[in-house]
Design an enzyme around this catalytic site. Structure first.
Site, PDB file in Angstrom:
ATOM      1  CG  LEU A   1      43.852  31.136  26.819  1.00 44.83           C
ATOM      2  CD1 LEU A   1      42.684  30.274  26.332  1.00 44.83           C
ATOM      3  CD2 LEU A   1      43.449  31.940  28.052  1.00 44.83           C
TER       4      LEU A   1
ATOM      5  N   GLY B   1      47.299  27.260  33.597  1.00 47.33           N
ATOM      6  CA  GLY B   1      46.684  27.943  34.739  1.00 47.33           C
ATOM      7  C   GLY B   1      45.270  28.387  34.388  1.00 47.33           C
ATOM      8  CG  HIS B   2      44.770  31.481  31.500  1.00 45.14           C
ATOM      9  ND1 HIS B   2      45.957  31.594  30.805  1.00 45.14           N
ATOM     10  CD2 HIS B   2      44.599  32.667  32.125  1.00 45.14           C
ATOM     11  CE1 HIS B   2      46.469  32.796  31.006  1.00 45.14           C
ATOM     12  NE2 HIS B   2      45.673  33.468  31.804  1.00 45.14           N
TER      13      HIS B   2
ATOM     14  CG  ASP C   1      47.043  37.136  39.403  1.00 44.37           C
ATOM     15  OD1 ASP C   1      47.893  37.983  39.148  1.00 44.37           O
ATOM     16  OD2 ASP C   1      46.852  36.135  38.684  1.00 44.37           O
TER      17      ASP C   1
ATOM     18  CB  VAL D   1      48.447  25.728  37.337  1.00 48.09           C
ATOM     19  CG1 VAL D   1      48.978  24.618  36.445  1.00 48.09           C
ATOM     20  CG2 VAL D   1      46.994  25.451  37.726  1.00 48.09           C
TER      21      VAL D   1
ATOM     22  CG  LEU E   1      51.943  27.255  34.224  1.00 54.35           C
ATOM     23  CD1 LEU E   1      50.732  26.390  33.890  1.00 54.35           C
ATOM     24  CD2 LEU E   1      52.956  27.163  33.113  1.00 54.35           C
ATOM     25  CB  SER E   2      53.034  34.104  34.479  1.00 54.99           C
ATOM     26  OG  SER E   2      52.881  35.438  34.024  1.00 54.99           O
ATOM     27  CB  SER E   3      50.388  35.548  29.793  1.00 56.35           C
ATOM     28  OG  SER E   3      49.182  34.870  30.060  1.00 56.35           O
ATOM     29  NE  ARG E   4      52.877  41.355  32.734  1.00 54.83           N
ATOM     30  CZ  ARG E   4      51.673  41.631  33.292  1.00 54.83           C
ATOM     31  NH1 ARG E   4      51.165  40.812  34.184  1.00 54.83           N
ATOM     32  NH2 ARG E   4      51.012  42.719  32.944  1.00 54.83           N
TER      33      ARG E   4
HETATM   34  P1  AMP Z   1      45.534  36.704  33.466  1.00 51.72           P
HETATM   35  O1  AMP Z   1      45.233  36.287  32.080  1.00 51.72           O
HETATM   36  O2  AMP Z   1      46.990  36.660  33.811  1.00 51.72           O
HETATM   37  O3  AMP Z   1      44.845  37.988  33.867  1.00 51.72           O
HETATM   38  O4  AMP Z   1      44.897  35.592  34.415  1.00 51.72           O
HETATM   39  C1  AMP Z   1      43.545  35.256  34.319  1.00 51.72           C
HETATM   40  C2  AMP Z   1      43.157  34.381  35.477  1.00 51.72           C
HETATM   41  O5  AMP Z   1      43.970  33.203  35.483  1.00 51.72           O
HETATM   42  C3  AMP Z   1      43.386  35.064  36.840  1.00 51.72           C
HETATM   43  O6  AMP Z   1      42.326  34.713  37.714  1.00 51.72           O
HETATM   44  C4  AMP Z   1      44.682  34.468  37.287  1.00 51.72           C
HETATM   45  O7  AMP Z   1      44.841  34.453  38.691  1.00 51.72           O
HETATM   46  C5  AMP Z   1      44.578  33.060  36.749  1.00 51.72           C
HETATM   47  N1  AMP Z   1      45.912  32.475  36.627  1.00 51.72           N
HETATM   48  C6  AMP Z   1      46.969  32.975  35.943  1.00 51.72           C
HETATM   49  N2  AMP Z   1      48.053  32.196  36.109  1.00 51.72           N
HETATM   50  C7  AMP Z   1      47.671  31.184  36.935  1.00 51.72           C
HETATM   51  C8  AMP Z   1      48.340  30.058  37.492  1.00 51.72           C
HETATM   52  N3  AMP Z   1      49.614  29.807  37.244  1.00 51.72           N
HETATM   53  N4  AMP Z   1      47.634  29.244  38.296  1.00 51.72           N
HETATM   54  C9  AMP Z   1      46.323  29.494  38.573  1.00 51.72           C
HETATM   55  N5  AMP Z   1      45.645  30.536  38.073  1.00 51.72           N
HETATM   56  C10 AMP Z   1      46.301  31.369  37.260  1.00 51.72           C
END
Ligand code: AMP
Length: 282
Positions: free
Chosen positions: A33, A36-37, A150, A176, A184-187
């Site tokens: 997390l 963003g999450h 996404d 975010v 922001l991204s987990s990757r």
């Molecule tokens: P994930 O864990 O990457 O599958 O993301 C889970 C949820 O969080 C999805 O609806 C994503 O679009 C959202 N999410 C991921 N990164 C962001 C971010 N930087 N800003 C807003 N939402 C995000």
């Protein structure tokens, strides 16, 4: 905060909350997390709902050469962050709980899933819609929160909910970003320090494109070519796609008009990053 590993457990808890008059919000995630999450959670909390966050790295949405095995996982850290943000229940099933037998039934949202990320990740959106349907059936939320990071995924889920009559409101939350602009991204943890700096080109080129549009440029081809040229000349990033589409239904645009999505995906080494911007009222 409770952590449920079983579908029967989360169903029971949700049933009790609903009997107490609570509405139920679901925030689907793959964990690791970040803010963003947590912003999705904050939005869900504002509505007063009982918030269920799913944390499930869904094998169905990863291609054979993608990062399913190495996708970052840290439930302890996630649980702390989720609790801090006010999550009521984490639903964290094992793969065997979600797919006890070979999965034979899929949900597919036709042409919406064929372009952009769907073109470079065949089967990805079929995996997403299938697991999101399953999560919707497991949790039976009133609202579900998705990030605009996404954007294609959000549109696809919204379409699926409409087409299949899920009694669920799909709510989109803006992207975010880090202070320097990187979404922001987990990757992002995969990036080397050098790639991390270079990755700023995603947000930078989207902001510049917005400026070109503000100055009157309306040709989708001119803008996409300029963005691609910028990315390849300024960084080692390999463009997967840069596309301009209708933000309502992803239909192709030659001239920017109405609500417009500029979406891009760029590889830095083996890490693929995505970003986008929606321009309104053109
Ligand atoms: P994930 O864990 O990457 O599958 O993301 C889970 C949820 O969080 C999805 O609806 C994503 O679009 C959202 N999410 C991921 N990164 C962001 C971010 N930087 N800003 C807003 N939402 C995000």
């Amino acid at each position: 905060m409770i952590i449920c590993k079983l579908i029967s457990e989360v169903r029971q808890i949700v049933k009790e909350q609903r009997a107490n008059g609570k509405s139920i919000a679901l925030v689907p995630t793959m964990g690791f997390l970040h803010q963003g999450h947590l912003t999705l959670v904050e939005e869900a909390k504002k509505s007063g709902a009982f918030v269920v966050m799913s944390i499930f790295v869904n094998p169905l949405q990863f291609g054979p050469n993608e990062d399913f095995a190495r996708y970052p996982r840290d439930l302890e850290r996630d649980a702390q962050k989720a609790a801090g943000a006010g999550v009521d229940v984490i639903f964290n099933p094992e793969v065997e709980e979600m797919y006890p037998t070979k999965n034979l039934t899929y949900v597919e949202v036709g042409e919406l899933g064929d372009s952009l990320c769907g073109a470079s990740r065949p089967g990805h959106f079929r995996g997403v819609t299938t697991v999101v349907s399953k999560l919707f059936h497991c949790v039976q939320p009133d609202q579900a929160y998705f990030g605009q990071k996404d954007y294609q995924q959000y549109l696809i889920v919204r379409q699926m909910v409409q087409d299949l009559n899920f009694p669920i409101e799909v709510i989109a939350v803006p992207i975010v970003r880090e202070e320097d602009g990187l979404a922001l991204s987990s990757r992002n943890v995969y990036l080397t320090p050098e790639q991390r700096k270079e990755a700023l080109v995603l947000q930078r080129s989207l902001t510049e494109a917005e400026e070109w549009v503000r100055q009157g440029e309306r040709s989708a081809q001119v803008i996409t070519e300029q963005i691609k040229a910028k990315i390849t000349s300024e960084t080692s990033g390999e463009v997967d796609y840069v596309e301009i589409r209708s933000a309502d239904d992803l239909s192709a645009l030659t001239i920017l008009q109405g609500r417009v999505l500029i979406a891009l995906a760029v590889r830095f080494g083996s890490t693929r990053l995505i970003d986008n911007k929606v321009l309104e009222g053109l």
